[in-house]
Design an enzyme around this catalytic site. Structure first.
Site, PDB file in Angstrom:
ATOM      1  NE  ARG A  36     -16.547 123.769 112.400  1.00  5.69           N
ATOM      2  CZ  ARG A  36     -17.654 124.458 112.604  1.00  5.69           C
ATOM      3  NH1 ARG A  36     -18.733 124.197 111.896  1.00  5.69           N
ATOM      4  NH2 ARG A  36     -17.712 125.387 113.526  1.00  5.69           N
ATOM      5  CB  THR A  68     -12.659 127.573 104.733  1.00  3.79           C
ATOM      6  OG1 THR A  68     -12.098 126.437 105.419  1.00  3.79           O
ATOM      7  CG2 THR A  68     -11.525 128.474 104.267  1.00  3.79           C
ATOM      8  CG  ASP A 121     -14.942 124.194 120.305  1.00  5.43           C
ATOM      9  OD1 ASP A 121     -14.684 123.012 120.630  1.00  5.43           O
ATOM     10  OD2 ASP A 121     -14.451 124.737 119.306  1.00  5.43           O
ATOM     11  CG  ASP A 177     -12.033 124.587 122.667  1.00  7.62           C
ATOM     12  OD1 ASP A 177     -11.067 123.837 122.443  1.00  7.62           O
ATOM     13  OD2 ASP A 177     -12.240 125.640 122.026  1.00  7.62           O
TER      14      ASP A 177
END
Ligand SMILES: O=P(O)(O)OC[C@H]1O[C@H](OP(=O)(O)OP(=O)(O)O)[C@H](O)[C@@H]1O
Ligand SMILES: O=c1cc[nH]c(=O)[nH]1
Ligand SMILES: [Mg+2]
Length: 210
Positions: free
Chosen positions: A105, A109, A201, A204
């Site tokens: 991703r 944006t 995340d 991560d």
């Protein structure tokens, strides 16, 4: 007909989800518990796998029994974070094949970008479980399922751990035939496209990056 949307509120799933939401949960435990949740979810996601009759000779006689028939399964993780759910599902369905779809991703944006697709050659004949811990805007899962359908896949379920209402709506609109299973439906997205409260995340946290 609109696909199923199911929040899996089983106590074991909810308890384990709480463990990985904690920001102090380290990589090792995070990885283990993600697989445990995926394993528990697979039990329910596999509920409507087709059965056929089979007679089996027991030590005492013949049992008119059942075995799984028909469509074989492919697990398709969306890279990277989806990889964290694969082993937990393979524990239950060890004969499943595994396809990979790479997607990242754009941080600004929030647009998804596909960078890798490798699928079993008979993907059009398989029951497919697309897995990714996070359903945020829905962009990544929509594009991954587009890629699968472009290659003939039609029987698709999407399995995630945490979903945002925005993502559920977008995925249902783009792919109304796809059943969605999640361990939690959270509040919202923040201005960076992260799920709140979510778990941060997922990629991560699984792989210890950042
Ligand atoms: O619903 P969306 O708004 O598309 O967001 C969800 C996606 O974002 C994360 O992946 P990311 O792009 O961080 O890649 P990674 O798994 O390699 O970290 C996550 O694992 C999903 O694939
Ligand atoms: O909250 C989020 C949103 C997208 N991707 C993640 O890993 N976490
Ligand atoms: Mg990530």
């Amino acid at each position: 007909m609109m696909g199923k949307f199911q929040v899996m509120d089983h106590p074991l799933i909810q308890h384990k989800l709480t463990i990985i939401r904690d920001k102090n949960c380290g990589t090792k435990e995070f990885r283990e518990v993600v697989n445990e949740i995926a394993n528990l979810m697979a039990f329910e996601v596999a509920r409507d796998m087709p059965l056929e009759d089979v007679d089996v000779q027991t030590p005492e006689g013949v049992a008119h029994a059942k075995q799984i028939s028909g469509k074989k399964v492919a697990i398709v993780p969306i890279l990277r974070a989806g990889i964290g759910m694969v082993d937990g599902i393979l524990d239950l369905i060890p004969a499943a094949k595994v396809g990979h779809i790479g997607m990242y991703r754009d941080e600004k944006t929030l647009e998804p970008h596909e960078y890798f697709v490798k699928l079993p050659s008979d993907i059009d004949q398989r029951q497919i479980f697309v897995v990714d811990p996070m359903l945020a805007t829905g962009g990544s899962s929509i594009m991954a399922i587009d890629a699968l359908k472009k290659r003939g896949a039609s029987n698709i379920k999407f399995v995630c751990l945490v979903a945002a209402p925005e993502g559920v709506k977008a995925l249902q609109k783009a792919h109304p035939d796809v059943d969605i299973y999640t361990a939690a439906l959270d509040q919202k997205l923040n201005d960076k496209g992260y799920i709140v409260p979510g778990l941060g995340d997922a990629g991560d946290r699984l792989f210890g990056t950042k």
